[in-house]
Design a protein around this motif. Structure first.
Motif, PDB file in Angstrom:
ATOM      1  N   SER A  11      44.982  42.730  45.030  1.00 64.36           N
ATOM      2  CA  SER A  11      44.611  42.310  46.138  1.00 64.36           C
ATOM      3  C   SER A  11      45.151  43.573  46.514  1.00 64.36           C
ATOM      4  N   SER A  40      30.498  40.505  41.069  1.00 63.94           N
ATOM      5  CA  SER A  40      31.018  39.601  42.490  1.00 63.94           C
ATOM      6  C   SER A  40      30.375  38.325  42.513  1.00 63.94           C
ATOM      7  N   THR A  91      34.517  44.029  45.943  1.00 64.62           N
ATOM      8  CA  THR A  91      35.975  43.248  45.526  1.00 64.62           C
ATOM      9  C   THR A  91      34.869  42.075  44.189  1.00 64.62           C
ATOM     10  N   GLN A 116      40.880  40.429  38.527  1.00 68.11           N
ATOM     11  CA  GLN A 116      39.694  40.553  39.385  1.00 68.11           C
ATOM     12  C   GLN A 116      40.196  41.442  40.116  1.00 68.11           C
ATOM     13  N   THR A 118      40.205  42.284  44.194  1.00 62.47           N
ATOM     14  CA  THR A 118      40.264  41.498  45.568  1.00 62.47           C
ATOM     15  C   THR A 118      40.207  43.123  47.272  1.00 62.47           C
ATOM     16  N   SER A 120      40.239  44.055  50.433  1.00 58.12           N
ATOM     17  CA  SER A 120      40.289  42.702  51.844  1.00 58.12           C
ATOM     18  C   SER A 120      40.472  44.385  53.117  1.00 58.12           C
TER      19      SER A 120
END
Length: 121
Positions: A11, A40, A91, A116, A118, A120
């Motif tokens: 993240s 995605s 993402t 992954q 991600t 934000s």
């Protein structure tokens, strides 16, 4: 068999940076074009970047051009994807790919399991 294993991801805040790496085994890494793809939720896999085995020339998707940099270290059998100025739309699950060339994902014969990323807001 050419095995690809991705590392990195996780993240990150929008505007931040992250680096992915892909370590290859089973074949002579320096003989293969390497690349990255991403997917995605609800979308098809798309081309992100590629680097040639011949002269390390690169190609990028328009959506990442100027923000992402692909590179390779043949001595370490590793490809990298440096991602800067990340946006929430980046993402996705990112896959290391090999052997193909060009922007069509179907060209690539070997795929990693993915990692992954991600972003934000």
């Amino acid at each position: 068999q050419f095995q690809l294993v991705e590392f990195g991801g996780g993240s990150v805040q929008a505007g931040g940076s992250s680096r992915l790496s892909c370590t290859a085994s089973g074949r002579t890494f320096s003989n293969y074009n390497m690349g990255w793809s991403r997917q995605s939720p609800g979308n098809e896999r798309e081309f992100v970047a590629a680097i040639s085995w011949i002269d390390s020339s690169t190609r990028y998707a328009d959506s990442v051009k100027g923000r992402f940099t692909i590179s390779r270290d043949n001595a370490k059998s590793t490809a990298y994807l440096e991602m800067n100025s990340l946006k929430p739309e980046d993402t996705a699950k990112y896959y290391c790919v090999a052997k193909g060339w060009g922007t069509s994902i179907s060209n690539y014969d070997y795929w990693g399991q993915g990692t992954q990323v991600t972003v934000s807001s």
